[in-house]
Write a protein that holds these residues in place. Structure first.
Motif, PDB file in Angstrom:
ATOM      1  N   VAL A  31       1.107  -1.191  -0.329  1.00 31.83           N
ATOM      2  CA  VAL A  31      -0.216   0.239  -0.106  1.00 31.83           C
ATOM      3  C   VAL A  31       0.704   1.179  -0.009  1.00 31.83           C
ATOM      4  O   VAL A  31       2.190   0.395   0.553  1.00 31.83           O
ATOM      5  CB  VAL A  31      -1.304   0.328   1.157  1.00 31.83           C
ATOM      6  CG1 VAL A  31      -1.571   1.608   1.318  1.00 31.83           C
ATOM      7  CG2 VAL A  31      -1.591  -1.247   0.852  1.00 31.83           C
ATOM      8  N   ALA A  32       1.205   2.282  -0.851  1.00 31.30           N
ATOM      9  CA  ALA A  32       1.177   3.517  -0.679  1.00 31.30           C
ATOM     10  C   ALA A  32       1.468   4.358   0.382  1.00 31.30           C
ATOM     11  O   ALA A  32       0.399   4.315   0.829  1.00 31.30           O
ATOM     12  CB  ALA A  32       1.268   4.252  -2.030  1.00 31.30           C
ATOM     13  N   ALA A  33       2.970   5.200   0.620  1.00 29.21           N
ATOM     14  CA  ALA A  33       2.182   5.995   1.783  1.00 29.21           C
ATOM     15  C   ALA A  33       1.789   7.038   1.251  1.00 29.21           C
ATOM     16  O   ALA A  33       1.686   7.885  -0.065  1.00 29.21           O
ATOM     17  CB  ALA A  33       3.923   6.604   1.987  1.00 29.21           C
ATOM     18  N   PRO A  34       1.307   7.808   2.030  1.00 31.16           N
ATOM     19  CA  PRO A  34       0.493   8.530   1.419  1.00 31.16           C
ATOM     20  C   PRO A  34       1.137  10.096   0.987  1.00 31.16           C
ATOM     21  O   PRO A  34       2.235  10.078   1.444  1.00 31.16           O
ATOM     22  CB  PRO A  34      -0.395  10.106   3.308  1.00 31.16           C
ATOM     23  CG  PRO A  34      -0.335   8.531   3.937  1.00 31.16           C
ATOM     24  CD  PRO A  34       0.629   7.395   3.667  1.00 31.16           C
ATOM     25  N   GLY A  35       0.736  10.184  -0.285  1.00 31.10           N
ATOM     26  CA  GLY A  35       1.221  11.494  -1.625  1.00 31.10           C
ATOM     27  C   GLY A  35       2.431  11.022  -2.189  1.00 31.10           C
ATOM     28  O   GLY A  35       3.483  11.213  -2.425  1.00 31.10           O
TER      29      GLY A  35
END
Length: 518
Positions: A457-461
C-alpha cells in the motif's frame, strides 16, 4: 488473603473489601464494586430464569458494553459460558459461530439488531433474542425483573465460563474454552509482569470478543483496578480517555497506534499518568514503533500471545525497547512472562531444536484453554498429552531467551527447497519511504514451486515504483528471499485484531491449480 479458585471469588472479594470504590466506568455511567456485584447476581438470576444452566452457552453480538462483561461474570456464577461473537464477521460466519456454540440466548446491540433479525431463522438453538441498549433496550428491564441470586455453581478450575473464537484466518473459527484456572493464572501473571494494582486505571479499548478486551478486563478485576471501557477504539477517543481518566495501563493494536501517531497535536497530550502501553496481536512496523517510542518513552510493552493461552505469553519491556545496544530486540517478542514456558520444536517431529534454529513455538502454562469447543481432534492436534500448546507460529529463541516470531507455519514460503519467512521481507520493505503497508505471500512459480511477492500500500502522497522497490529489496535481502514482483493495492485485508488475511491475498494466484496454499 485466600487464593481465588474461581473468577466469582474475585468479585466477592472486592465487593467485601472495596464496596464503594468505583469499579467500572462506561460513557456517562459508573458502578462501584458493590453495584457491579449486584448487577452480576441479577444477570445470573435472569439467565437461570431463562433456562440457562451448567454447560449451556449464551452469545453476545455487540460493540463493547458493560453488559457483555456482566454476562460473562454471571455465566461464571452459574456454570455456563458466554460465547462472544466477533461482530466484524460476515453474516454466514456469525451464523456459524452462534450455531457452533449452541447458544440458547443471543444478546444483540442496537447496531446489529437488523442483522440479527435477518439471520434469526438460521439459528435453531437460539430460544430468545434480547436487545442491549438503544431505545428498545431489554437488558436493563431484565436485570430489574430479577432479585440478585446469591447461589454460586460449584465450578471446577477447568470449567469454561467464556468462549472466545479464534480469528479464523484459515477455515471457520474455533471456540477456545477459557477456564477459571486459565484466566486466573493469566491475570496473576500479567499483573505481576506489568505491575498492576488496585490503585490503577485500566483502559479497555479492544473488542471484548478478543483476549485483548475480555482477558484484559479480567486482569483489572483480578487486582481490583478501575476499568474504563470504550465502545469502539477510535484514535481520538482513546487519547481523550487516557488524559481525562488518568489511565495507567492500556492495550492497543499496532494499526490503532499507527493512527494515533497521526492525530494532530498528539505530541502535546498529557500522558503523565500512563505507565504501561502494551501492544500486540500483529507486528508493529519499525517506523510506527519509532514514533511511539518518541510519544510514549519508558512505557511500551510488546506482547505476544494467543486466544488459546488466554492472552499474553511473552513480553518485551520498556528497557529493551530503549536499549541502543540491543536494538535488534525490537523485532523480538521478548521473554516469557511469569508462569509461562516457551520452547521451539521441530513442527514435523515435535523434538526441541537448538538455540537460534527455526521451528514452531510451543507454550506450556496454567493459562491454557481446556480445548476447542466440540472439536476433540483439533484439541488433540493443538495440546499435547504433557500440556504443551502447539501455537502454529514459526519462530526461534536466541541465546538470551528472547522469542522471535517469524510467521504462521502455514505462511512460510518454500522456494526451491529454501524456507522463507515473509516477516523478514516485510520488515525491510516497511522501511521504504513509499510504503505504508506491506504483506509478502508465496505465489506459484513453474521452476521454484513458489516465490515471494510483495503486496504493498502506498504511503500518503507517494506512488510505488515497482522496479525501484524490488531493487531496494535486493540491496537488503539475500537473493532467494527477494520478491520477484510487487502488487499495489489500496489496502490489505485484515481480521479484527489487525492480522493480514494472507489466505485472501494468495487466493487469486493459486486458483485453478492442483496444489493450493491456504
Amino acid at each position: 488473603m485466600p487464593v481465588p479458585s474461581t473468577v466469582s471469588d474475585l468479585i466477592s472479594r472486592w465487593e467485601r473489601e472495596r464496596p464503594d470504590v468505583e469499579a467500572l466506568r462506561f460513557e456517562g455511567s459508573s458502578w462501584t464494586w458493590q453495584q457491579l456485584a449486584q448487577r452480576v447476581r441479577r444477570a445470573a438470576a435472569a439467565l437461570r430464569a431463562n433456562g440457562i444452566g451448567p454447560g449451556d452457552r449464551i452469545a453476545v453480538l455487540d460493540l463493547n458494553h458493560p453488559s457483555c462483561l456482566e454476562l460473562t461474570l454471571a455465566c461464571a456464577r452459574i456454570g455456563a459460558a458466554n460465547a462472544i461473537v466477533n461482530f466484524r464477521l460476515a453474516p454466514p460466519e456469525i451464523v456459524y459461530v452462534i450455531n457452533d456454540a449452541k447458544a440458547k440466548i443471543l444478546f444483540v446491540g442496537p447496531e446489529f439488531t437488523a442483522a440479527a433479525a435477518q439471520i434469526r431463522d438460521k439459528l435453531p438453538c437460539v430460544e430468545r433474542v434480547l436487545r442491549i441498549g438503544g431505545d428498545a433496550d431489554e437488558y436493563e428491564p431484565l436485570l430489574t425483573a430479577h432479585d440478585p441470586d446469591i447461589a454460586v455453581h460449584p465450578a471446577r478450575p477447568d470449567d469454561c465460563f467464556v468462549q472466545l473464537y479464534t480469528s479464523g484466518t484459515t477455515g471457520f473459527p474455533k471456540g477456545a474454552m477459557l477456564t477459571h484456572r486459565g484466566i486466573l493464572a493469566h491475570s496473576a501473571n500479567v499483573a505481576t509482569d506489568f505491575v498492576l494494582g488496585d490503585d490503577d486505571a485500566v483502559q479497555v479499548a479492544m473488542p471484548l470478543f478478543h483476549v485483548g478486551g475480555t482477558s484484559y478486563a479480567l486482569v483489572a478485576i483480578h487486582v481490583g483496578a478501575r476499568m474504563v471501557m470504550l465502545r469502539t477504539p477510535d484514535p481520538v477517543a482513546v487519547l481523550d480517555m487516557v488524559e481525562r481518566e488518568r489511565i495507567t495501563h492500556t492495550f492497543l493494536v499496532p494499526a490503532l497506534l499507527a493512527a494515533i501517531t497521526q492525530v494532530p497535536g498528539v505530541d502535546q497530550r498529557d500522558f503523565s499518568a500512563l505507565r504501561a502501553l502494551s501492544y500486540g496481536a500483529s507486528p508493529m512496523p519499525l517506523p510506527v514503533m519509532r514514533a511511539c517510542l518518541t510519544l510514549f518513552p519508558g512505557r511500551l510493552h510488546q506482547v505476544y500471545g494467543m486466544t488459546e493461552a488466554a492472552g499474553v505469553v511473552s513480553s518485551l519491556g520498556p528497557a529493551d525497547h530503549e536499549n541502543p545496544a540491543a536494538e535488534h530486540r525490537l523485532v523480538s517478542a521478548g521473554t516469557p512472562i511469569h508462569g509461562v514456558e516457551i520452547e521451539i520444536r521441530d513442527p514435523a517431529t515435535g523434538e526441541p531444536v537448538s538455540t537460534g534454529a527455526p521451528g514452531e513455538i510451543w507454550v506450556r502454562t496454567q493459562q491454557l484453554m481446556s480445548g476447542y469447543w466440540g472439536k476433540p481432534e483439533a484439541t488433540a492436534e493443538t495440546i499435547t498429552p504433557d500440556g504443551w500448546l502447539r501455537s502454529g507460529d514459526g519462530g526461534y529463541l536466541d541465546a538470551d531467551g528472547y522469542v522471535y516470531v517469524t510467521d504462521r507455519i502455514k505462511d512460510m514460503i518454500i522456494s526451491g527447497g529454501e524456507n522463507i519467512y515473509p516477516a523478514e521481507i516485510e520488515r525491510v520493505f516497511a522501511e521504504h519511504p513509499s510504503v505504508a503497508d506491506v504483506a509478502v505471500i508465496g505465489v506459484p512459480d513453474d521452476h521454484w514451486g513458489e516465490v515471494p511477492m510483495a503486496v504493498v500500500v502506498a504511503a500518503p502522497g507517494a506512488s510505488i515504483d515497482e522496479n525501484a522497490l524490488l531493487a531496494y529489496g535486493r540491496e537488503h535481502l539475500a537473493s532467494f528471499k527477494c520478491p520477484r514482483a510487487v502488487a499495489v493495492v489500496d489496502e490489505l485485508p485484515r481480521n479484527p485484531t489487525g492480522k493480514v488475511l494472507k489466505k485472501e491475498l494468495r487466493k487469486p494466484y493459486w486458483a485453478g491449480r492442483d496444489r493450493t496454499i491456504v
